[in-house]
Design a protein around this motif. Structure first.
Motif, PDB file in Angstrom:
ATOM      1  N   GLU A   1      -5.831   5.511   6.663  1.00 55.06           N
ATOM      2  CA  GLU A   1      -5.441   3.978   7.294  1.00 55.06           C
ATOM      3  C   GLU A   1      -4.835   4.669   8.905  1.00 55.06           C
ATOM      4  O   GLU A   1      -3.989   5.341   8.959  1.00 55.06           O
TER       5      GLU A   1
ATOM      6  N   THR B   1      -3.374  -2.129   5.652  1.00 47.83           N
ATOM      7  CA  THR B   1      -2.032  -1.804   4.368  1.00 47.83           C
ATOM      8  C   THR B   1      -3.069  -3.280   3.557  1.00 47.83           C
ATOM      9  O   THR B   1      -3.464  -2.669   1.996  1.00 47.83           O
TER      10      THR B   1
ATOM     11  N   ASP C   1       4.051   1.319   4.995  1.00 48.27           N
ATOM     12  CA  ASP C   1       3.132   1.423   4.561  1.00 48.27           C
ATOM     13  C   ASP C   1       2.697   2.512   3.139  1.00 48.27           C
ATOM     14  O   ASP C   1       2.674   1.664   2.514  1.00 48.27           O
TER      15      ASP C   1
ATOM     16  N   GLU D   1      -1.828   7.256   4.793  1.00 52.42           N
ATOM     17  CA  GLU D   1      -1.477   6.360   5.844  1.00 52.42           C
ATOM     18  C   GLU D   1      -0.565   6.934   7.181  1.00 52.42           C
ATOM     19  O   GLU D   1       0.189   8.240   7.491  1.00 52.42           O
TER      20      GLU D   1
HETATM   21 MG   LIG Z   1      -0.152  -1.164   7.710  1.00 53.07          MG
END
Ligand SMILES: [Mg+2]
Ligand SMILES: Nc1nc2c(ncn2[C@@H]2O[C@H](COP(=O)(O)OP(=O)(O)OP(=O)(O)O)[C@@H](O)[C@H]2O)c(=O)[nH]1
Length: 223
Positions: A120, A47, A75, A67
């Motif tokens: 992510e 992140t 996040d 995320e």
């Molecule tokens: Mg993260």
């Protein structure tokens, strides 16, 4: 607290994942959107690297973030608070994302509004490396406190990626982390892979990473 768009993504257990991934890349190519799959152990700095990348490149690139987590929206909330367009995917307990799950997430973004999306992946050095997500490029982050032996223990992660980022270099003076040995171990698995040494805390070393990311996006968009 920021309002987060939350999507429960589901694995398609009947689908052939590599076929689904190839088909997703084809769609991204047609739409002129770059997708980066960012993988690392929990806490390595995924992140943080996304936040720095968005802060430095947002004037040149229209960048959105997906995320992925087993639970929580922290996040995505943190990124939204920094002014980044982020949505949150929940994997229903799974420690990886496959191409079908990534496609479900992308369907929640208006792709005509973005040049690049950063995914992510779930914090884990093992499972995410086993699944082609359909991303154009995949990157692994390893942070200095995790140790320079990780390519020996988690070879698939370092074998399959297009770039490696060593984060938290501000800890180098405190840790017995041998950058040369680490580089040798990575290159035994993946001879040509670029390795970027950065600190998301101090900003050291981020420029070569930004240049690599930006040229990968431009190359993909140009076709
Ligand atoms: Mg993260
Ligand atoms: N000292 C130092 N701390 C860092 C650096 N990068 C990130 N951190 C810190 O490391 C912690 C984890 O960073 P995150 O960016 O949340 O890591 P992550 O990989 O996204 O973590 P998960 O999403 O939980 O898997 C945070 O407290 C960050 O502030 C760095 O370069 N140096």
């Amino acid at each position: 607290m920021a309002t987060v768009k939350l999507i429960q993504v589901k694995e398609d257990i009947l689908a052939d994942n590599s076929q689904a991934a190839t088909s997703l890349r084809g769609d991204l190519r047609r739409k002129g959107v770059f997708l980066l799959n960012l993988m690392a152990a929990p806490g390595a700095g995924k992140t943080s690297l996304i936040r720095e990348t968005a802060a430095q490149l947002s004037k040149d690139l229209r960048l959105a973030v997906m995320e992925a987590d087993i639970d929580s929206t922290v996040d995505a909330e943190a990124l939204i608070q920094s002014g980044v367009h982020a949505i949150q995917l929940h994997t229903g307990g799974l420690c990886h994302l496959d191409a079908a799950m990534v496609r479900q997430g992308l369907a929640e973004l208006d792709l005509s509004a973005w040049d690049a999306v950063i995914l992510e992946n779930v914090g884990n050095l093992v499972c995410p490396a086993e699944f082609d997500t359909g991303a154009v490029k995949s990157v692994a982050i390893l942070s200095v406190p995790e140790g320079d032996d990780k390519p020996l223990k988690y070879p698939l992660m370092f074998q399959t990626v297009d770039a490696v980022v060593v984060n938290k270099t501000d800890y180098l003076s405190l840790a017995a982390f041998d950058l040369i040995a680490f580089g040798d171990r990575v290159r035994r698995l993946n001879p040509m892979v670029p390795i970027f040494e950065v600190s998301c805390r101090t900003g050291d070393g981020l420029k070569p990473w930004m240049d690599w990311f930006q040229s990968a996006v431009r190359e993909w968009i140009r076709g």
